[in-house]
Design an enzyme around this catalytic site. Structure first.
Site, PDB file in Angstrom:
ATOM      1  N   HIS A  32      39.416  33.624  37.539  1.00  0.00           N
ATOM      2  CA  HIS A  32      39.947  34.122  38.809  1.00  0.00           C
ATOM      3  C   HIS A  32      39.298  33.361  39.953  1.00  0.00           C
ATOM      4  O   HIS A  32      38.128  33.579  40.283  1.00  0.00           O
ATOM      5  CB  HIS A  32      39.697  35.619  38.974  1.00  0.00           C
ATOM      6  CG  HIS A  32      40.532  36.242  40.051  1.00  0.00           C
ATOM      7  ND1 HIS A  32      41.648  37.004  39.794  1.00  0.00           N
ATOM      8  CD2 HIS A  32      40.423  36.181  41.405  1.00  0.00           C
ATOM      9  CE1 HIS A  32      42.186  37.398  40.921  1.00  0.00           C
ATOM     10  NE2 HIS A  32      41.455  36.907  41.925  1.00  0.00           N
ATOM     11  N   HIS A  34      40.601  30.884  43.773  1.00  0.00           N
ATOM     12  CA  HIS A  34      41.692  30.570  44.689  1.00  0.00           C
ATOM     13  C   HIS A  34      41.509  29.165  45.260  1.00  0.00           C
ATOM     14  O   HIS A  34      40.375  28.709  45.437  1.00  0.00           O
ATOM     15  CB  HIS A  34      41.732  31.571  45.845  1.00  0.00           C
ATOM     16  CG  HIS A  34      41.783  33.003  45.397  1.00  0.00           C
ATOM     17  ND1 HIS A  34      42.889  33.552  44.808  1.00  0.00           N
ATOM     18  CD2 HIS A  34      40.842  33.986  45.438  1.00  0.00           C
ATOM     19  CE1 HIS A  34      42.648  34.816  44.509  1.00  0.00           C
ATOM     20  NE2 HIS A  34      41.406  35.110  44.871  1.00  0.00           N
ATOM     21  N   ARG A  81      51.236  42.399  52.429  1.00  0.00           N
ATOM     22  CA  ARG A  81      51.372  42.668  51.008  1.00  0.00           C
ATOM     23  C   ARG A  81      51.982  41.488  50.270  1.00  0.00           C
ATOM     24  O   ARG A  81      52.626  40.625  50.856  1.00  0.00           O
ATOM     25  CB  ARG A  81      52.287  43.875  50.810  1.00  0.00           C
ATOM     26  CG  ARG A  81      51.617  45.241  50.769  1.00  0.00           C
ATOM     27  CD  ARG A  81      50.524  45.451  51.771  1.00  0.00           C
ATOM     28  NE  ARG A  81      50.002  46.842  51.675  1.00  0.00           N
ATOM     29  CZ  ARG A  81      48.941  47.254  52.294  1.00  0.00           C
ATOM     30  NH1 ARG A  81      48.247  46.447  53.051  1.00  0.00           N
ATOM     31  NH2 ARG A  81      48.532  48.500  52.160  1.00  0.00           N
ATOM     32  N   HIS A 119      39.574  42.598  39.121  1.00  0.00           N
ATOM     33  CA  HIS A 119      38.444  43.208  39.832  1.00  0.00           C
ATOM     34  C   HIS A 119      38.198  44.671  39.448  1.00  0.00           C
ATOM     35  O   HIS A 119      38.111  45.552  40.314  1.00  0.00           O
ATOM     36  CB  HIS A 119      38.674  43.120  41.336  1.00  0.00           C
ATOM     37  CG  HIS A 119      39.085  41.781  41.852  1.00  0.00           C
ATOM     38  ND1 HIS A 119      38.660  40.599  41.271  1.00  0.00           N
ATOM     39  CD2 HIS A 119      39.902  41.421  42.890  1.00  0.00           C
ATOM     40  CE1 HIS A 119      39.188  39.584  41.939  1.00  0.00           C
ATOM     41  NE2 HIS A 119      39.937  40.051  42.910  1.00  0.00           N
ATOM     42  N   ASP A 177      36.071  34.910  41.424  1.00  0.00           N
ATOM     43  CA  ASP A 177      36.786  35.151  42.680  1.00  0.00           C
ATOM     44  C   ASP A 177      36.400  34.118  43.741  1.00  0.00           C
ATOM     45  O   ASP A 177      36.581  34.347  44.938  1.00  0.00           O
ATOM     46  CB  ASP A 177      36.541  36.576  43.194  1.00  0.00           C
ATOM     47  CG  ASP A 177      37.540  37.004  44.254  1.00  0.00           C
ATOM     48  OD1 ASP A 177      38.704  36.545  44.214  1.00  0.00           O
ATOM     49  OD2 ASP A 177      37.166  37.792  45.146  1.00  0.00           O
ATOM     50  N   TYR A 186      43.863  37.024  56.583  1.00  0.00           N
ATOM     51  CA  TYR A 186      42.607  36.350  56.890  1.00  0.00           C
ATOM     52  C   TYR A 186      42.874  34.853  56.932  1.00  0.00           C
ATOM     53  O   TYR A 186      43.901  34.368  56.446  1.00  0.00           O
ATOM     54  CB  TYR A 186      41.544  36.664  55.826  1.00  0.00           C
ATOM     55  CG  TYR A 186      41.978  36.266  54.426  1.00  0.00           C
ATOM     56  CD1 TYR A 186      41.689  35.009  53.907  1.00  0.00           C
ATOM     57  CD2 TYR A 186      42.708  37.147  53.627  1.00  0.00           C
ATOM     58  CE1 TYR A 186      42.123  34.635  52.637  1.00  0.00           C
ATOM     59  CE2 TYR A 186      43.130  36.788  52.357  1.00  0.00           C
ATOM     60  CZ  TYR A 186      42.837  35.525  51.871  1.00  0.00           C
ATOM     61  OH  TYR A 186      43.270  35.155  50.624  1.00  0.00           O
TER      62      TYR A 186
END
Length: 296
Positions: free
Chosen positions: A27, A29, A134, A184, A251, A45
């Site tokens: 996981h 990004h 979302r 998570h 993450d 963000y």
């Protein structure tokens, strides 16, 4: 107005003992570079750029062979940065996309050839992060399910634990058809402990209905950094529930986390190793389970 966020700690602590060969970070990004892949309007963000070369350095620093790039809020439904990362290191990286219900099967087949192995969906409580843009939910799951089944993909959920009891039956039916993966720790609150309704629903889905869970980002469920002792019982319970369906993720680069709470990636992996003392379980979580889920 979007909130700028800091980047990751550039000095990960040494990892000891060494993770098993062939380990995965399941996981992370990729962000930007923003001059090539602009950030989405209405995002929750604004991260600093975190391009593929930086993620590969992160994997090397932790002694890991492979990684999974998960589409994130800052790029919205534009998966180009994630796909460019897969193209930059196809032998090391796999991807998880976010896409709306109308995406055609031919596009998903192209993404499969590029290294995508699943789609990410959101199940948020109404007061979870007010104003946060979302992703996509059940409408997209239902529309894209035939193509996902054809491709052997999984459905990954970023879910607020408070919604899991109400969604449990529907998620169990989906898990009977394809792998369902929760990010998570199911976004549980470590302070509420093992008896919280949302966490109990997560455990039932994993133990009884074949779902998967990511032992990722303890700092998202605990405020007691840097070692998150109240997250340890959650880790132990998930691992006991189905050690053959658990994976780990850092993450990285930790979007939305303020500088004073920014974790150290070496320490996160050291916690996983300390909390998983059985070498067989370590091998499962870091190597064998990811190979099954992401297709080697």
């Amino acid at each position: 107005m979007t909130v700028p966020t800091p980047g990751p700690d550039p000095r990960p602590e040494p990892v000891s003992p060494a993770p098993p060969p062939g380990g995965w970070d399941c996981h992370a990004h990729i962000f930007g570079p923003s001059d090539r892949f602009p950030y989405a309007e209405g995002r929750g963000y604004t991260p600093p750029d975190a391009p593929p070369a930086h993620f590969l350095r992160h994997l090397d620093a932790l002694g890991l062979a492979r990684g999974v790039v998960v589409q994130a809020n800052a790029h919205g439904l534009d998966n180009r940065a994630m796909l460019a990362a897969l193209a930059a290191a196809p032998e090391r990286l796999r991807g998880v996309a976010i896409t709306p219900a109308g995406t055609d099967a031919a596009t998903l087949r192209d993404w499969h050839r590029a290294g995508v192995r699943g789609l990410r969906f959101h199940l948020f409580h109404p007061d979870h992060r007010p104003g946060y843009r979302r992703g996509v939910g059940w409408e997209a799951v239902e529309a894209l399910l035939p193509a996902m089944l054809e491709l052997g993909w999984h459905a990954q959920f970023w879910a607020d634990a408070r919604v899991l009891p109400g969604e449990e039956a529907r998620l169990a039916r989906l898990a009977a058809r394809l792998p369902v993966v929760f990010d998570h720790f199911g976004e549980s609150n470590a302070q509420e402990g093992l008896e919280a309704p949302g966490f109990r629903a997560l455990l039932r889905l994993v133990r009884e209905h074949g779902a998967w869970a990511k032992l990722s980002a303890p700092y998202r469920v605990s405020l007691r950094g840097p070692d998150y002792p109240d997250a340890r019982p959650l880790h132990d319970a998930v691992l006991r529930a189905a050690p053959e369906r658990v994976v780990w993720g850092s993450d990285w680069p930790h979007p939305q986390i303020p500088a004073e709470r920014m974790p150290n990636d070496g320490r996160l992996l050291n916690l996983l190793l300390a909390w998983t003392p059985d070498p067989v379980d370590r091998e499962r979580v870091l190597v064998r389970n990811p190979e099954r889920l992401y297709g080697g």
